[in-house]
Design an enzyme around this catalytic site. Structure first.
Site, PDB file in Angstrom:
ATOM      1  N   CYS A 117       4.428  10.113  -4.746  1.00  0.00           N
ATOM      2  CA  CYS A 117       5.862  10.278  -4.444  1.00  0.00           C
ATOM      3  C   CYS A 117       6.467  11.534  -5.056  1.00  0.00           C
ATOM      4  O   CYS A 117       7.556  11.946  -4.671  1.00  0.00           O
ATOM      5  CB  CYS A 117       6.638   9.057  -4.925  1.00  0.00           C
ATOM      6  SG  CYS A 117       5.914   7.543  -4.342  1.00  0.00           S
ATOM      7  N   HIS A 240      13.929  10.363  -6.181  1.00  0.00           N
ATOM      8  CA  HIS A 240      12.994   9.635  -5.320  1.00  0.00           C
ATOM      9  C   HIS A 240      13.607   8.270  -5.017  1.00  0.00           C
ATOM     10  O   HIS A 240      14.106   7.584  -5.902  1.00  0.00           O
ATOM     11  CB  HIS A 240      11.647   9.483  -6.039  1.00  0.00           C
ATOM     12  CG  HIS A 240      10.695   8.583  -5.325  1.00  0.00           C
ATOM     13  ND1 HIS A 240      10.485   8.668  -3.963  1.00  0.00           N
ATOM     14  CD2 HIS A 240       9.906   7.563  -5.767  1.00  0.00           C
ATOM     15  CE1 HIS A 240       9.603   7.748  -3.604  1.00  0.00           C
ATOM     16  NE2 HIS A 240       9.244   7.064  -4.676  1.00  0.00           N
ATOM     17  N   ASN A 270      11.165   3.089   0.562  1.00  0.00           N
ATOM     18  CA  ASN A 270      10.449   4.124  -0.178  1.00  0.00           C
ATOM     19  C   ASN A 270       9.489   4.840   0.781  1.00  0.00           C
ATOM     20  O   ASN A 270       8.552   4.231   1.273  1.00  0.00           O
ATOM     21  CB  ASN A 270       9.694   3.447  -1.330  1.00  0.00           C
ATOM     22  CG  ASN A 270       8.883   4.423  -2.162  1.00  0.00           C
ATOM     23  OD1 ASN A 270       8.663   5.564  -1.772  1.00  0.00           O
ATOM     24  ND2 ASN A 270       8.432   3.952  -3.313  1.00  0.00           N
TER      25      ASN A 270
HETATM   26  N1  ACO Z   1      10.279 -11.778  -2.007  1.00  0.00           N
HETATM   27  C1  ACO Z   1      10.482 -12.846  -2.804  1.00  0.00           C
HETATM   28  N2  ACO Z   1       9.949 -12.933  -4.038  1.00  0.00           N
HETATM   29  C2  ACO Z   1       9.193 -11.911  -4.473  1.00  0.00           C
HETATM   30  C3  ACO Z   1       8.951 -10.773  -3.686  1.00  0.00           C
HETATM   31  C4  ACO Z   1       9.527 -10.725  -2.414  1.00  0.00           C
HETATM   32  N3  ACO Z   1       9.364  -9.683  -1.584  1.00  0.00           N
HETATM   33  N4  ACO Z   1       8.162  -9.928  -4.391  1.00  0.00           N
HETATM   34  C5  ACO Z   1       7.930 -10.502  -5.571  1.00  0.00           C
HETATM   35  N5  ACO Z   1       8.538 -11.698  -5.633  1.00  0.00           N
HETATM   36  C6  ACO Z   1       8.559 -12.673  -6.698  1.00  0.00           C
HETATM   37  C7  ACO Z   1       7.408 -12.496  -7.657  1.00  0.00           C
HETATM   38  O1  ACO Z   1       6.262 -13.138  -7.144  1.00  0.00           O
HETATM   39  C8  ACO Z   1       7.954 -13.173  -8.888  1.00  0.00           C
HETATM   40  O2  ACO Z   1       7.789 -14.558  -8.751  1.00  0.00           O
HETATM   41  P1  ACO Z   1       7.356 -15.474 -10.012  1.00  0.00           P
HETATM   42  O3  ACO Z   1       8.462 -15.283 -11.023  1.00  0.00           O
HETATM   43  O4  ACO Z   1       7.303 -16.822  -9.418  1.00  0.00           O
HETATM   44  O5  ACO Z   1       6.047 -14.911 -10.458  1.00  0.00           O
HETATM   45  C9  ACO Z   1       9.453 -12.886  -8.836  1.00  0.00           C
HETATM   46  O6  ACO Z   1       9.730 -12.500  -7.499  1.00  0.00           O
HETATM   47  C10 ACO Z   1       9.935 -11.813  -9.758  1.00  0.00           C
HETATM   48  O7  ACO Z   1       9.055 -10.738  -9.669  1.00  0.00           O
HETATM   49  P2  ACO Z   1       9.291  -9.484 -10.542  1.00  0.00           P
HETATM   50  O8  ACO Z   1       8.099  -8.598 -10.412  1.00  0.00           O
HETATM   51  O9  ACO Z   1       9.764  -9.869 -11.887  1.00  0.00           O
HETATM   52  O10 ACO Z   1      10.507  -8.814  -9.797  1.00  0.00           O
HETATM   53  P3  ACO Z   1      11.239  -7.504 -10.231  1.00  0.00           P
HETATM   54  O11 ACO Z   1      12.648  -7.797 -10.543  1.00  0.00           O
HETATM   55  O12 ACO Z   1      10.455  -6.711 -11.225  1.00  0.00           O
HETATM   56  O13 ACO Z   1      11.227  -6.682  -8.867  1.00  0.00           O
HETATM   57  C11 ACO Z   1      10.015  -4.934  -7.778  1.00  0.00           C
HETATM   58  C12 ACO Z   1       9.987  -6.368  -8.250  1.00  0.00           C
HETATM   59  C13 ACO Z   1      11.118  -4.757  -6.774  1.00  0.00           C
HETATM   60  C14 ACO Z   1       8.669  -4.590  -7.149  1.00  0.00           C
HETATM   61  C15 ACO Z   1      10.280  -3.998  -8.996  1.00  0.00           C
HETATM   62  O14 ACO Z   1       9.420  -4.326 -10.048  1.00  0.00           O
HETATM   63  C16 ACO Z   1      10.097  -2.560  -8.661  1.00  0.00           C
HETATM   64  O15 ACO Z   1      10.852  -1.985  -7.876  1.00  0.00           O
HETATM   65  N6  ACO Z   1       9.119  -1.877  -9.275  1.00  0.00           N
HETATM   66  C17 ACO Z   1       8.855  -0.487  -8.976  1.00  0.00           C
HETATM   67  C18 ACO Z   1       8.081  -0.398  -7.697  1.00  0.00           C
HETATM   68  C19 ACO Z   1       7.997   0.994  -7.151  1.00  0.00           C
HETATM   69  O16 ACO Z   1       8.929   1.755  -7.233  1.00  0.00           O
HETATM   70  N7  ACO Z   1       6.834   1.315  -6.590  1.00  0.00           N
HETATM   71  C20 ACO Z   1       6.541   2.503  -5.947  1.00  0.00           C
HETATM   72  C21 ACO Z   1       6.650   3.689  -6.852  1.00  0.00           C
HETATM   73  S1  ACO Z   1       5.550   4.965  -6.543  1.00  0.00           S
HETATM   74  C22 ACO Z   1       5.496   5.190  -4.980  1.00  0.00           C
HETATM   75  O17 ACO Z   1       6.552   5.319  -4.452  1.00  0.00           O
HETATM   76  C23 ACO Z   1       4.213   5.163  -4.224  1.00  0.00           C
END
Ligand code: ACO
Length: 312
Positions: A117, A240, A270
């Protein structure tokens, strides 16, 4: 201040996004998720999906948008750098396909780079440095991705986040001190297992989130320091577009008002290397940009991260 920062003229900016829209409601039919979860955790409402088109097709369209915006003589372009992790094929490079599609049959150096990214910010720094050699008249720097082809639509942790698109910028060398551009780019290979693509995108969302906030904060401070500018000198921060909460956290930790961060991730999700140039193009669409200063900041798989300050 480092006197070796390059001087570049920003000529134009363009974008392309495919027509097909995947809404949060569409994803509710594929995995155990909800519109409410996606919006509250990420800010994303919809994303685009390329159908019957390749990364080079989208990159070409974004390049043509940049060319047509200013009626640019495309025969001046003799350097093409394409940032992508989803190129058309292993070789030829996607940049070579774009060169052919643009009909540039004179001597052009064109190649792809992979910095996930952060790829567009890396690409701009490479192009700017090469332009200082005075070997090239103009560079076309593009970020373009079809992430939907590397998304596992059974994995709710990742499939809600990503979309397709492309953005492009044309730059020329400059002698004017006022056109100094500032760059910072870095990588941290020892965290490479937190976000990988073998067949599909796999990531440790929490780790990526924490890295993203601290890396973007550091990259903003670093580039302001390097340029001896303050945030008041910057008209818009173009980050980003990964997650609205990440951008809000960075705004809070740096003390920069959230209104200074341009966001369009609700529409596109993204789009990796495409996200920053696509957003720059929308900044052009919405504003009189001449003389404006923008601060770019990104992070991505690798991990990679980087920032830049440009005068438009
Ligand atoms: N729908 C419903 N529930 C979900 C989903 C979904 N799409 N995805 C995850 N969950 C659940 C998980 O399983 C978890 O359940 P559990 O508590 O029963 O285990 C719960 O939601 C909470 O999950 P968390 O990981 O704590 O959620 P968080 O608030 O951290 O949000 C997210 C997750 C959105 C992925 C966040 O961590 C994030 O944005 N991280 C950065 C990701 C990113 O930017 N990646 C790309 C960067 S580099 C590039 O661009 C290639």
């Amino acid at each position: 201040m480092n006197q070796n920062q390059p001087k570049i003229k920003i000529i134009s900016s363009g974008k392309y996004t495919p027509e097909m829209v995947i809404s949060n409601e569409d994803l509710e039919k594929l995995v155990d998720t909800s519109n409410e979860w996606i919006v509250s955790r990420t800010g994303i409402l919809r994303r685009r999906k390329a159908v019957n088109e390749n990364t080079s097709d989208m990159a070409y369209q974004a390049a043509m948008h940049a060319i047509n915006r200013v009626h640019y003589d495309k025969s001046k372009i003799d350097l093409i750098i394409m940032a992508t992790i989803t190129g058309d094929q292993m070789t030829p490079s996607t940049a070579n396909f774009v060169q052919a599609k643009l009909g540039l049959d004179h001597e052009v150096m064109s190649f792809d780079i992979n910095a996930a990214c952060t790829g567009f910010v890396y690409g701009l720094e490479i192009a700017s440095a090469l332009l200082q050699t005075n070997r090239f008249r103009a560079a076309l720097v593009i970020g373009g991705e079809i992430l939907t082809k590397i998304v596992d639509y059974t994995d709710r942790n990742t499939c809600v986040l990503f979309g397709d698109g492309a953005g492009a910028m044309i730059i020329e060398p400059s002698d004017d001190q006022n056109d100094t551009a500032y760059f910072f780019n870095a990588a941290k290979g020892d965290m490479n297992d937190s976000l990988t693509v073998k067949k599909f995108i796999e990531m440790d969302g929490k780790k990526v989130y924490q890295f993203a906030v601290s890396a973007m904060e550091q990259a903003i401070h670093k580039i302001l320091n390097e340029s001896q500018l303050t945030i008041d000198d910057i008209d818009m921060v173009i980050p980003h577009q990964a997650n609205e909460r990440i951008i809000q956290s960075v705004a809070k930790s740096t003390g920069i008002p959230i209104s200074k961060f341009m966001m369009n991730l609700s529409e596109y999700g993204n789009t990796s290397a495409a996200s920053i140039p696509l957003t720059i193009s929308e900044y052009y669409d919405q504003n009189e940009t001449k003389g404006k200063k923008i601060l770019l900041v990104g992070f991505g798989g690798g991990f990679t991260w980087g920032s830049a300050i440009l005068k438009l």
